[in-house]
Design an enzyme around this catalytic site. Structure first.
Site, mmCIF file in Angstrom:
data_model
loop_
_atom_site.group_PDB
_atom_site.id
_atom_site.type_symbol
_atom_site.label_atom_id
_atom_site.label_comp_id
_atom_site.label_asym_id
_atom_site.label_seq_id
_atom_site.Cartn_x
_atom_site.Cartn_y
_atom_site.Cartn_z
ATOM 1 N N ASP A 11 -39.253 12.225 2.224
ATOM 2 C CA ASP A 11 -38.047 12.516 1.450
ATOM 3 C C ASP A 11 -38.497 13.192 0.160
ATOM 4 O O ASP A 11 -39.180 12.594 -0.665
ATOM 5 C CB ASP A 11 -37.281 11.228 1.148
ATOM 6 C CG ASP A 11 -35.846 11.489 0.726
ATOM 7 O OD1 ASP A 11 -35.505 12.667 0.508
ATOM 8 O OD2 ASP A 11 -35.075 10.518 0.612
ATOM 9 N N ASP A 105 -34.305 18.371 2.936
ATOM 10 C CA ASP A 105 -35.366 17.706 2.176
ATOM 11 C C ASP A 105 -35.836 16.400 2.796
ATOM 12 O O ASP A 105 -36.505 15.613 2.128
ATOM 13 C CB ASP A 105 -34.894 17.439 0.746
ATOM 14 C CG ASP A 105 -33.664 16.539 0.704
ATOM 15 O OD1 ASP A 105 -32.969 16.426 1.730
ATOM 16 O OD2 ASP A 105 -33.387 15.960 -0.354
ATOM 17 N N GLU A 106 -35.546 16.186 4.073
ATOM 18 C CA GLU A 106 -35.835 14.872 4.658
ATOM 19 C C GLU A 106 -36.128 15.032 6.143
ATOM 20 O O GLU A 106 -35.458 15.792 6.844
ATOM 21 C CB GLU A 106 -34.628 13.960 4.447
ATOM 22 C CG GLU A 106 -34.804 12.535 4.893
ATOM 23 C CD GLU A 106 -33.548 11.712 4.636
ATOM 24 O OE1 GLU A 106 -33.581 10.510 4.953
ATOM 25 O OE2 GLU A 106 -32.531 12.269 4.158
#
Length: 468
Positions: A11, A105-106
């Site tokens: 993350d 983003d993960e």
């Protein structure tokens, strides 16, 4: 469940805001908020400095401004964020053929499938090397969780924030989860958490001790059984490669059935705003608006409307959800409401008319706030209304659209910079580069022939990105 912590969850830390801080040296260490700057805008991401003031994602932008009036407020640059995300995902792809992106983003990574780790020591080495590679490639930090299941790996990465790594050994899941709030488990939102609290269950160990039958009685067969397994630490979901998001949705279950039609409409509008916040945060737009209504007798209705093109405009989504509600009979009461967007596409702003209306409203808001905010060069200086001392004419709307706060520009004499604010025929620019010291601020006429919009610079000197 695995015997070794070979499922990795990455993350990126406050991704959008961190990318803006990396691109703009003058904003490093200062509160930065990224999101829609219009009166109905929502926060997409807040930097850790802004979070100390209580600002968080999906919060109405007006509330964020009240909590952190001196923060830098920037419009999102999704093409820029996506280019960084592609660099990160490429690094993950080198670790394993099984990478499951959840958003820009993960992502989850199956290290076992990549043959890089089969025990705790090996997994930790891979995780630390990944964090170093991300920093060297993008200039940004990410937090890593390692565990024997996806659920625990995600919890581990949350504990690792910011810029850390947490490894949770398989076999310790129940000990880890037991004293935690029930809200730590996936699927336990505010409404479910409150329902469990009233039943005397506030920790995960309370759920495990209550037993599956009791949870099924309280929450229904599917949710109750799933929650009981998670409370035991069980999660056997596999990492699925190249999983594309098909929809974005939010929903709320109400402790007391809603009967008032005005209240129901208000809740639908609120859900639509939250849904758009998630949609924008994922870097998507969508064509189909979906309304979900669960009535007093547990019957569930869904209604949908497909637009002519994809949108991420909160006004469009809210109005479509309102139209769908008009076709639903809520007599007898409503237990649950949900709003979703499907038919996802890469982020675009298709509804130009709605966008223009929001920009006009933003100009008016900027004018009202100008005395409190001051000039565009004061404080953090990245507010949309920093230099807008009055609403101006229709021409001012065109200025706001061209010179959006945070966007990149280049001047024939002064070089690369970014817009701090614009209004009343002027645009204020701070001239700096990601690898430079904080730069000087200068103000120009909006039609200065030497000033032009430009592509973002790479965050790391020497790195080349498509379009840069």
């Amino acid at each position: 469940m695995r015997a070794a912590p070979t499922i990795l969850h990455l993350d990126m830390d406050a991704f959008f805001a961190a990318a803006e801080q990396a691109a703009k040296p003058s904003l490093r260490g200062k509160p930065v908020v990224v999101g829609g700057l219009g009166p109905r805008g929502v926060v997409a991401t807040a930097s850790y400095e802004a979070r100390r003031f209580g600002v968080h994602s999906a919060m109405p932008m007006g509330q964020a401004r009240r909590l952190a009036p001196n923060a830098a407020y920037l419009v999102p640059r999704f093409a820029f964020y996506r280019s960084i995300s592609e660099q990160v995902m490429e690094l993950l792809g080198r670790l394993s053929p099984l990478v499951e992106p959840l958003s820009l983003d993960e992502a989850f990574v199956d290290l076992e499938a990549g043959g890089l780790a089969d025990d705790s020591a090996g997994a930790r080495v891979v995780g630390e090397r990944l964090r170093a590679d991300i920093l060297a490639t993008t200039g940004l930090t990410g937090s890593v969780g390692l565990a024997g299941s996806k659920m625990i790996a995600k919890i581990a990465s949350e504990e690792a924030k910011p810029d850390g790594l947490v490894l949770i050994e398989p076999g310790t899941e129940r000990e880890l989860l037991g004293p935690r709030s029930v809200r730590i488990l996936p699927g336990v939102g505010p409404a479910t958490g409150e329902h469990l609290r009233r039943a005397g269950m506030t920790t995960v160990s309370d759920l495990a001790e209550a037993g599956e039958d009791e949870l099924v009685r309280l929450l229904g067969r599917a949710h109750g059984a799933s929650l009981y397994r998670m409370a035991q630490g069980y999660d056997d979901r596999a990492v699925v490669a190249e999983r594309d998001a098909k929809s974005v949705s939010v929903e709320d279950t109400f402790d007391v059935d809603l009967h008032d039609r005005v209240r129901i409409r208000t809740e639908v509008e609120r859900l639509a705003e939250r849904c758009v916040g998630r949609l924008r945060a994922s870097g998507h737009s969508g064509r189909t608006i979906v309304l979900k209504v669960r009535r007093y007798d547990f019957s569930t209705l869904t209604r949908s409307e497909t637009l002519r093109g994809p949108t991420d405009d909160p006004v469009v989504v809210r109005e479509a959800a309102g139209r769908l509600l008009e076709a639903v009979d809520t007599t007898g009461g409503v237990r649950l409401l949900g709003v979703g967007v499907s038919g996802l596409a890469d982020y675009t702003q298709e509804d130009l008319f709605a966008q223009a209306e929001e920009e006009r409203a933003a100009v008016a808001v900027a004018a009202a706030e100008s005395e409190a905010v001051g000039s565009a060069g004061a404080g953090s200086g990245a507010d949309a209304g920093g230099a807008a001392h009055e609403a101006g004419s229709a021409g001012a709307v065109a200025v706001e659209r061209r010179w959006a706060p945070g966007h990149d520009v280049r001047h024939a004499v002064h070089g690369a910079g970014w817009v701090q604010g614009s209004g009343v025929g002027r645009v204020t620019v701070r001239f700096e580069e990601p690898w430079s010291a904080p730069g000087r601020v200068r103000t120009f006429s909006v039609d200065d022939p030497d000033l032009e919009p430009s592509e973002p610079l790479p965050l790391v000197r020497g790195e080349c990105r498509a379009g840069a």
